[in-house]
Design a protein around this motif. Structure first.
Motif, PDB file in Angstrom:
ATOM      1  N   ALA A  26      10.002  37.055 -21.692  1.00 17.81           N
ATOM      2  CA  ALA A  26      10.624  36.070 -20.798  1.00 17.81           C
ATOM      3  C   ALA A  26      10.951  36.653 -19.429  1.00 17.81           C
ATOM      4  N   LYS A  27      11.079  35.743 -18.484  1.00 19.63           N
ATOM      5  CA  LYS A  27      11.464  36.107 -17.120  1.00 19.63           C
ATOM      6  C   LYS A  27      12.431  35.046 -16.606  1.00 19.63           C
ATOM      7  N   GLY A  28      13.049  35.327 -15.484  1.00 18.16           N
ATOM      8  CA  GLY A  28      13.881  34.335 -14.811  1.00 18.16           C
ATOM      9  C   GLY A  28      15.113  33.944 -15.607  1.00 18.16           C
ATOM     10  N   PHE A  29      15.402  32.638 -15.582  1.00 16.17           N
ATOM     11  CA  PHE A  29      16.622  32.113 -16.190  1.00 16.17           C
ATOM     12  C   PHE A  29      16.733  32.490 -17.663  1.00 16.17           C
ATOM     13  N   ARG A  31      15.463  35.000 -19.436  1.00 11.47           N
ATOM     14  CA  ARG A  31      15.782  36.414 -19.665  1.00 11.47           C
ATOM     15  C   ARG A  31      17.136  36.785 -19.069  1.00 11.47           C
ATOM     16  N   ASN A  32      17.400  36.315 -17.860  1.00  6.89           N
ATOM     17  CA  ASN A  32      18.604  36.743 -17.147  1.00  6.89           C
ATOM     18  C   ASN A  32      19.887  36.072 -17.625  1.00  6.89           C
ATOM     19  N   HIS A  33      19.792  34.883 -18.174  1.00  7.12           N
ATOM     20  CA  HIS A  33      21.015  34.156 -18.527  1.00  7.12           C
ATOM     21  C   HIS A  33      21.048  33.706 -19.986  1.00  7.12           C
ATOM     22  N   ASP A  98      26.147  42.503 -13.236  1.00  5.94           N
ATOM     23  CA  ASP A  98      26.009  41.171 -12.642  1.00  5.94           C
ATOM     24  C   ASP A  98      27.171  40.304 -13.134  1.00  5.94           C
TER      25      ASP A  98
END
Length: 135
Positions: A26-29, A31-33, A98
């Protein structure tokens, strides 16, 4: 009931598989959230698989643990310990601080509390005090 705690284990296993897929693909939202929200729920389910007590405080303890890990990221603990950024440990613990991650951990904790209040409390009767049973 014993069956309920097996469900927690099954949910934890599914969430672990999801987290691995998120970490690898995953990438973006997502993975990050979303991964951070699910990580808190995964830890909650994993602990609830083995421990029946303190269910309403558990999401708070997991949130505090996650904030501690995030604080370690702010201190660049992986660099201080010479842990490669590509290592499994670095991927699991993360390498950059973050504030948004802390919000995601809070959201995961709130989700655990909400699910407990909505679903679990209705399926598992509260144990009565010994004094109540003497009446």
């Amino acid at each position: 009931s014993a069956g309920l705690y097996g469900v927690f284990g099954a949910v934890a296993a599914v969430l672990l598989a999801c987290e691995v897929l998120i970490a690898v693909h995953a990438k973006g939202f997502v993975r990050n959230h979303l991964g951070d929200v699910l990580a808190v729920i995964l830890l909650y389910c994993l602990v609830r698989t083995f421990f029946r007590g303190f269910r309403m405080l558990l999401p708070v303890y997991i949130f505090l643990f996650a904030v501690l890990v995030e604080a370690a990221q702010a201190c660049r603990i992986t660099d201080m310990l010479s842990i490669s950024r590509e290592s499994v440990l670095a991927v699991v613990t993360g390498t950059s601080f973050d504030w948004g991650d802390i919000l995601c951990y809070a959201a995961g904790s709130v989700a655990c509390i909400a699910c407990d209040k909505l679903f679990i409390k209705k399926t598992v009767p509260e144990k009565r005090l010994v004094i109540d049973n003497m009446r």
